[in-house]
Design a protein around this motif. Structure first.
Motif, PDB file in Angstrom:
ATOM      1  N   GLY A   1       0.969  -1.129  -0.329  1.00  0.00           N
ATOM      2  CA  GLY A   1      -0.129   0.160   0.293  1.00  0.00           C
ATOM      3  C   GLY A   1       0.955   1.156  -0.131  1.00  0.00           C
ATOM      4  N   ASP A   2       0.241   1.682   0.353  1.00  0.00           N
ATOM      5  CA  ASP A   2       1.706   3.680   1.186  1.00  0.00           C
ATOM      6  C   ASP A   2       2.639   3.305   1.958  1.00  0.00           C
ATOM      7  N   LYS A   3       2.616   1.796   2.736  1.00  0.00           N
ATOM      8  CA  LYS A   3       3.817   1.872   3.741  1.00  0.00           C
ATOM      9  C   LYS A   3       4.272   0.897   3.694  1.00  0.00           C
ATOM     10  N   ARG A   4       5.571   0.720   4.458  1.00  0.00           N
ATOM     11  CA  ARG A   4       7.482  -0.090   4.016  1.00  0.00           C
ATOM     12  C   ARG A   4       6.301  -0.746   4.542  1.00  0.00           C
ATOM     13  N   VAL A   5       6.845  -1.696   4.058  1.00  0.00           N
ATOM     14  CA  VAL A   5       6.727  -3.378   4.991  1.00  0.00           C
ATOM     15  C   VAL A   5       7.079  -4.164   6.007  1.00  0.00           C
ATOM     16  N   LEU A   6       8.291  -3.499   6.467  1.00  0.00           N
ATOM     17  CA  LEU A   6       9.263  -3.383   7.356  1.00  0.00           C
ATOM     18  C   LEU A   6      10.308  -2.178   8.204  1.00  0.00           C
TER      19      LEU A   6
ATOM     20  N   PHE B   1       6.573  -5.227  11.406  1.00  0.00           N
ATOM     21  CA  PHE B   1       5.561  -5.600  10.165  1.00  0.00           C
ATOM     22  C   PHE B   1       4.131  -5.052  11.145  1.00  0.00           C
ATOM     23  N   LEU B   2       3.230  -5.186  12.235  1.00  0.00           N
ATOM     24  CA  LEU B   2       2.440  -5.276  12.600  1.00  0.00           C
ATOM     25  C   LEU B   2       2.740  -3.588  12.874  1.00  0.00           C
ATOM     26  N   LYS B   3       3.474  -3.097  13.165  1.00  0.00           N
ATOM     27  CA  LYS B   3       3.469  -1.259  13.685  1.00  0.00           C
ATOM     28  C   LYS B   3       3.136  -0.768  11.863  1.00  0.00           C
ATOM     29  N   ARG B   4       3.885  -1.152  10.525  1.00  0.00           N
ATOM     30  CA  ARG B   4       3.989  -0.167  10.017  1.00  0.00           C
ATOM     31  C   ARG B   4       2.148  -0.502   9.188  1.00  0.00           C
ATOM     32  N   ARG B   5       1.653  -1.876   9.198  1.00  0.00           N
ATOM     33  CA  ARG B   5       0.446  -1.459   9.400  1.00  0.00           C
ATOM     34  C   ARG B   5      -0.881  -1.280   9.938  1.00  0.00           C
ATOM     35  N   THR B   6      -0.244  -0.683  11.025  1.00  0.00           N
ATOM     36  CA  THR B   6      -0.831  -0.244  11.621  1.00  0.00           C
ATOM     37  C   THR B   6      -0.596   1.885  11.547  1.00  0.00           C
ATOM     38  N   GLY B   7      -0.165   2.320  11.018  1.00  0.00           N
ATOM     39  CA  GLY B   7       0.970   3.363  10.304  1.00  0.00           C
ATOM     40  C   GLY B   7       1.457   4.177  11.298  1.00  0.00           C
ATOM     41  N   ARG B   8       2.469   3.366  12.315  1.00  0.00           N
ATOM     42  CA  ARG B   8       3.389   3.525  12.886  1.00  0.00           C
ATOM     43  C   ARG B   8       5.248   3.668  12.069  1.00  0.00           C
ATOM     44  N   GLN B   9       5.559   4.671  12.663  1.00  0.00           N
ATOM     45  CA  GLN B   9       6.340   5.146  11.834  1.00  0.00           C
ATOM     46  C   GLN B   9       8.109   5.076  12.395  1.00  0.00           C
ATOM     47  N   ARG B  10       8.429   4.565  11.293  1.00  0.00           N
ATOM     48  CA  ARG B  10       9.808   3.175  12.469  1.00  0.00           C
ATOM     49  C   ARG B  10       9.850   4.169  13.584  1.00  0.00           C
TER      50      ARG B  10
END
Ligand code: CTP
Ligand code: MG
Ligand code: K
Length: 181
Positions: free
Chosen positions: A40-45, A107-116
């Motif tokens: 989508g528009d977010k990094r995988v990891l 992976f879960l952080k990116r899916r929930t919109g959390r930045q690195r």
């Protein structure tokens, strides 16, 4: 078994799963595992999960397991109760499981919109337990059942977040880590 003995066994048995995260922080950098790809528009990891950090983490966990195994008889004799030596498959389950748990958490952080680097309370503190224990149970079932009794698991679940918060605050203050979590 006294509570103190249970705590010591839990800490000792979990050390090969604790040290990979810290080693990854020290060694991290280089090529991200997801190669910059997005879902989508977010990094995988994200850039925080690298091959170098992961390899260093697993190596450190295995090396520590080997050292603890060499020391286990002497330390057990000194303490007056038995501490585990690590079977190779148990060491692999703990060290690789810890890194895998950390990667799944990102992976879960990116899916929930959390930045690195964003925090994810609960997940940050227990991700590596949630994967390393089942993986170890799968790879070294008899060893796992001998050492990870229910009381040890309960201590691990309580002790790990405390240790995690403490070590990360120290790493942050030492300038080794960008965030104190
Ligand atoms: N690190 C790494 N490879 C890993 C795990 C960690 O290279 N498999 C390094 C990275 O430099 C990372 C640092 O250790 O930035 C801190 O790890 P962590 O807190 O897990 O990563 P974050 O940067 O916070 O990223 P995320 O939000 O994905 O957890
Ligand atoms: Mg982080
Ligand atoms: K993490």
């Amino acid at each position: 078994m006294t509570l103190l003995e249970t705590v010591v066994i839990a800490f000792w048995a979990m050390l090969p799963a604790y040290v990979p995260n810290n080693a990854a922080v020290l060694a991290g950098g280089g090529r991200p595992i997801d190669r910059g790809r997005t879902w989508g528009d977010k990094r995988v990891l994200g850039d925080g999960k690298t091959w170098r950090g992961t390899a260093a983490g697993i190596t450190a966990g295995l090396a520590l397991a080997a050292v603890l195994t060499l020391l286990s008889d002497d330390v057990s004799a000194a303490l007056g109760f038995e501490l585990p030596a690590f079977e190779p498959l148990a060491a692999i389950g703990l060290a690789a499981g810890a890194m895998l748990g950390d990667i799944l958490a990102s992976f879960l952080k990116r899916r929930t919109g959390r930045q690195r680097g964003a925090m994810f309370p609960g997940v940050d503190q227990l991700d590596f337990v949630v994967v390393s224990l089942p993986l170890t149970a799968l790879l070294a079932t008899e060893w796992f059942l001998e050492w990870f009794t229910w009381d040890v698991i309960l201590v691990v679940v309580v002790l790990t977040p405390v240790l995690h918060v403490t070590t990360n605050v120290i790493a942050y203050k030492l300038g080794l880590k960008d965030e104190p979590w």
